[in-house]
Design a protein around this motif. Structure first.
Motif, PDB file in Angstrom:
ATOM      1  N   ARG A  60       0.825  -1.217   0.000  1.00 47.23           N
ATOM      2  CA  ARG A  60       0.000   0.000   0.000  1.00 47.23           C
ATOM      3  C   ARG A  60       0.859   1.267   0.000  1.00 47.23           C
ATOM      4  O   ARG A  60       0.484   2.278  -0.581  1.00 47.23           O
ATOM      5  CB  ARG A  60      -0.898  -0.028   1.241  1.00 47.23           C
ATOM      6  N   LYS A  69       1.973  13.929  12.119  1.00 53.06           N
ATOM      7  CA  LYS A  69       1.536  14.060  13.524  1.00 53.06           C
ATOM      8  C   LYS A  69       2.708  14.468  14.402  1.00 53.06           C
ATOM      9  O   LYS A  69       2.575  15.303  15.310  1.00 53.06           O
ATOM     10  CB  LYS A  69       0.903  12.751  14.001  1.00 53.06           C
ATOM     11  N   TYR A 105       2.095   4.289  -2.239  1.00 53.60           N
ATOM     12  CA  TYR A 105       2.423   5.716  -2.111  1.00 53.60           C
ATOM     13  C   TYR A 105       3.901   5.954  -1.795  1.00 53.60           C
ATOM     14  O   TYR A 105       4.446   5.347  -0.878  1.00 53.60           O
ATOM     15  CB  TYR A 105       1.609   6.340  -0.971  1.00 53.60           C
ATOM     16  N   GLY A 108       5.907  12.916  -0.475  1.00 54.17           N
ATOM     17  CA  GLY A 108       6.692  13.768   0.414  1.00 54.17           C
ATOM     18  C   GLY A 108       8.019  13.109   0.758  1.00 54.17           C
ATOM     19  O   GLY A 108       8.800  12.736  -0.128  1.00 54.17           O
ATOM     20  N   ILE A 141      13.529  16.964   2.640  1.00 55.26           N
ATOM     21  CA  ILE A 141      14.591  15.936   2.642  1.00 55.26           C
ATOM     22  C   ILE A 141      15.206  15.887   1.238  1.00 55.26           C
ATOM     23  O   ILE A 141      15.505  14.828   0.693  1.00 55.26           O
ATOM     24  CB  ILE A 141      14.055  14.557   3.103  1.00 55.26           C
TER      25      ILE A 141
HETATM   26  N1  CAA Z   1       2.170  11.251   8.641  1.00 49.80           N
HETATM   27  C1  CAA Z   1       1.505  10.699   9.655  1.00 49.80           C
HETATM   28  N2  CAA Z   1       0.487   9.811   9.502  1.00 49.80           N
HETATM   29  C2  CAA Z   1       0.137   9.499   8.244  1.00 49.80           C
HETATM   30  C3  CAA Z   1       0.788  10.044   7.120  1.00 49.80           C
HETATM   31  C4  CAA Z   1       1.860  10.949   7.360  1.00 49.80           C
HETATM   32  N3  CAA Z   1       2.572  11.501   6.347  1.00 49.80           N
HETATM   33  N4  CAA Z   1       0.202   9.561   6.005  1.00 49.80           N
HETATM   34  C5  CAA Z   1      -0.760   8.737   6.412  1.00 49.80           C
HETATM   35  N5  CAA Z   1      -0.814   8.689   7.759  1.00 49.80           N
HETATM   36  C6  CAA Z   1      -1.734   7.936   8.617  1.00 49.80           C
HETATM   37  C7  CAA Z   1      -3.120   8.564   8.630  1.00 49.80           C
HETATM   38  O1  CAA Z   1      -3.165   9.632   9.548  1.00 49.80           O
HETATM   39  C8  CAA Z   1      -3.949   7.396   9.044  1.00 49.80           C
HETATM   40  O2  CAA Z   1      -3.825   7.191  10.432  1.00 49.80           O
HETATM   41  P1  CAA Z   1      -5.146   7.062  11.348  1.00 49.80           P
HETATM   42  O3  CAA Z   1      -5.783   5.790  10.880  1.00 49.80           O
HETATM   43  O4  CAA Z   1      -4.586   6.968  12.733  1.00 49.80           O
HETATM   44  O5  CAA Z   1      -5.969   8.247  11.082  1.00 49.80           O
HETATM   45  C9  CAA Z   1      -3.263   6.209   8.347  1.00 49.80           C
HETATM   46  O6  CAA Z   1      -1.946   6.650   8.051  1.00 49.80           O
HETATM   47  C10 CAA Z   1      -3.917   5.820   7.047  1.00 49.80           C
HETATM   48  O7  CAA Z   1      -4.016   6.989   6.235  1.00 49.80           O
HETATM   49  P2  CAA Z   1      -5.367   7.450   5.526  1.00 49.80           P
HETATM   50  O8  CAA Z   1      -6.557   7.054   6.349  1.00 49.80           O
HETATM   51  O9  CAA Z   1      -5.237   8.907   5.210  1.00 49.80           O
HETATM   52  O10 CAA Z   1      -5.323   6.565   4.223  1.00 49.80           O
HETATM   53  P3  CAA Z   1      -5.948   6.898   2.796  1.00 49.80           P
HETATM   54  O11 CAA Z   1      -5.798   5.655   1.989  1.00 49.80           O
HETATM   55  O12 CAA Z   1      -7.309   7.505   2.924  1.00 49.80           O
HETATM   56  O13 CAA Z   1      -4.993   8.049   2.164  1.00 49.80           O
HETATM   57  C11 CAA Z   1      -2.879   9.052   1.637  1.00 49.80           C
HETATM   58  C12 CAA Z   1      -3.670   7.739   1.869  1.00 49.80           C
HETATM   59  C13 CAA Z   1      -3.418   9.737   0.363  1.00 49.80           C
HETATM   60  C14 CAA Z   1      -1.419   8.678   1.444  1.00 49.80           C
HETATM   61  C15 CAA Z   1      -3.084   9.998   2.840  1.00 49.80           C
HETATM   62  O14 CAA Z   1      -2.792   9.268   4.024  1.00 49.80           O
HETATM   63  C16 CAA Z   1      -2.196  11.211   2.825  1.00 49.80           C
HETATM   64  O15 CAA Z   1      -2.486  12.155   2.103  1.00 49.80           O
HETATM   65  N6  CAA Z   1      -1.113  11.219   3.631  1.00 49.80           N
HETATM   66  C17 CAA Z   1      -0.237  12.360   3.779  1.00 49.80           C
HETATM   67  C18 CAA Z   1       0.648  12.550   2.556  1.00 49.80           C
HETATM   68  C19 CAA Z   1       1.526  13.772   2.751  1.00 49.80           C
HETATM   69  O16 CAA Z   1       1.060  14.891   2.841  1.00 49.80           O
HETATM   70  N7  CAA Z   1       2.844  13.547   2.779  1.00 49.80           N
HETATM   71  C20 CAA Z   1       3.817  14.621   2.969  1.00 49.80           C
HETATM   72  C21 CAA Z   1       4.156  14.751   4.426  1.00 49.80           C
HETATM   73  S1  CAA Z   1       5.170  16.162   4.792  1.00 49.80           S
HETATM   74  C22 CAA Z   1       6.718  15.687   4.327  1.00 49.80           C
HETATM   75  O17 CAA Z   1       6.954  14.583   3.919  1.00 49.80           O
HETATM   76  C23 CAA Z   1       7.770  16.752   4.487  1.00 49.80           C
HETATM   77  C24 CAA Z   1       9.073  16.414   3.866  1.00 49.80           C
HETATM   78  O18 CAA Z   1       9.465  16.898   2.859  1.00 49.80           O
HETATM   79  C25 CAA Z   1       9.944  15.471   4.492  1.00 49.80           C
END
Ligand code: CAA
Length: 258
Positions: A60, A69, A105, A108, A141
């Motif tokens: 996945r 978080k 996926y 980020g 990163i």
């Molecule tokens: N950080 C923390 N928790 C995350 C996460 C993340 N990046 N991505 C997913 N999760 C967690 C969700 O919060 C969720 O936890 P809960 O069940 O406790 O709520 C669990 O993983 C499953 O996620 P979803 O319910 O959201 O799953 P989905 O299939 O509906 O969606 C997804 C999948 C599209 C990947 C969505 O989770 C998402 O958009 N995630 C965030 C993606 C993102 O924005 N990434 C960039 C982060 S910032 C970064 O990376 C900065 C950098 O440059 C280093």
């Protein structure tokens, strides 16, 4: 072998395999996982029995980004004093070739971790993206730099400013990934490539990797100069003598694996 909380680590022949293992968080990259991945990769890098390192996730998600978080409660002072992402940079300094085996996926920090590796092998339904803009931040990163060098300014701007994702076929077309394979074949294909690399001369692999990375990091003249001196330095190795003698004698080379 060391016990880890957020990754699984195993050895397959001469390949060190690191599997990100925070399934409930889609392998979000928190500080503990960063430290464990870097520790495990550096341990493999120091082990002469290991000739390639594969980093993978789940079907996945390779990784859905840095842990939002964990970051959500931090302020500028903490992020900058802790140099929050800096340990990830150490992956770029490994001598051992690294391969990201990506399913699902890679968003980020997940996309950035894949780009920190030397090769990316991705399944057809893998999804790449730098969606940080949707959180009011930017890649941290190395994404703004490595993605731009990999696919060019026009496409990198498109992804980083709109936050849109890119499927594996587009990533393959643009040269972000090394190979696209059927979803079920991602890890087997990555292990096969790793096995091929691990069968070569370890010293030549390390020098070749250094030379290609120099192309990524410097201008042409400096890059060619570096390549030339690394090339000459291979003539100080037993593997050069052996590799060329084997060719002349029409036999397989017997390389040193350290
Ligand atoms: N950080 C923390 N928790 C995350 C996460 C993340 N990046 N991505 C997913 N999760 C967690 C969700 O919060 C969720 O936890 P809960 O069940 O406790 O709520 C669990 O993983 C499953 O996620 P979803 O319910 O959201 O799953 P989905 O299939 O509906 O969606 C997804 C999948 C599209 C990947 C969505 O989770 C998402 O958009 N995630 C965030 C993606 C993102 O924005 N990434 C960039 C982060 S910032 C970064 O990376 C900065 C950098 O440059 C280093």
């Amino acid at each position: 072998m060391t016990d880890y909380n957020t990754i699984l680590v195993e050895v397959r022949d001469r390949t060190g395999l690191i599997t990100l293992n925070r399934p409930k968080a889609l392998n979000a990259l928190n500080t503990e996982l960063m430290n464990e991945v870097v520790d495990a990769a550096e341990a493999f890098d120091a082990d002469p029995a290991i000739g390639a390192i594969v980093i993978t996730g789940s079907q996945r998600a390779f990784a859905a980004g840095a842990d939002i978080k964990e970051m959500s409660v931090k302020d500028f002072s903490e992020m900058s004093t802790e140099q929050f992402f800096s340990r990830w940079d150490r992956l770029a300094s490994l001598r051992t070739p690294t391969i990201a085996a990506v399913s699902g996926y890679a968003l980020g920090g997940g996309c950035e971790l894949a780009m920190l590796c030397d090769l990316i092998i991705a399944g057809e339904s893998a999804t790449f993206g730098q969606p940080e803009i949707n959180l009011g931040v930017i890649p941290g990163i190395g994404g703004s730099q490595r993605l731009t060098r990999a696919i060019g300014k026009a496409k990198a701007m498109d992804m980083i400013l709109t936050g849109r994702n890119m499927k594996a076929d587009e990533a393959d077309r643009l040269g972000l990934i090394s190979r696209m394979v059927a979803d079920d074949d991602v890890l087997p294909a990555a292990l096969e490539v790793a096995g091929t690399i691990a069968g070569k001369s370890a010293i030549a692999s390390a020098l070749a990797k250094e030379a290609v990375n120099r192309a990524f990091e410097s201008g042409l003249t400096e890059g060619v100069r570096t390549e030339r001196s690394l090339f000459y330095s291979t003539f100080a190795t037993q593997d050069q003598t052996e590799g060329m003698a084997a060719f002349v004698e029409k036999r397989d080379p017997d390389f040193q694996h350290r």
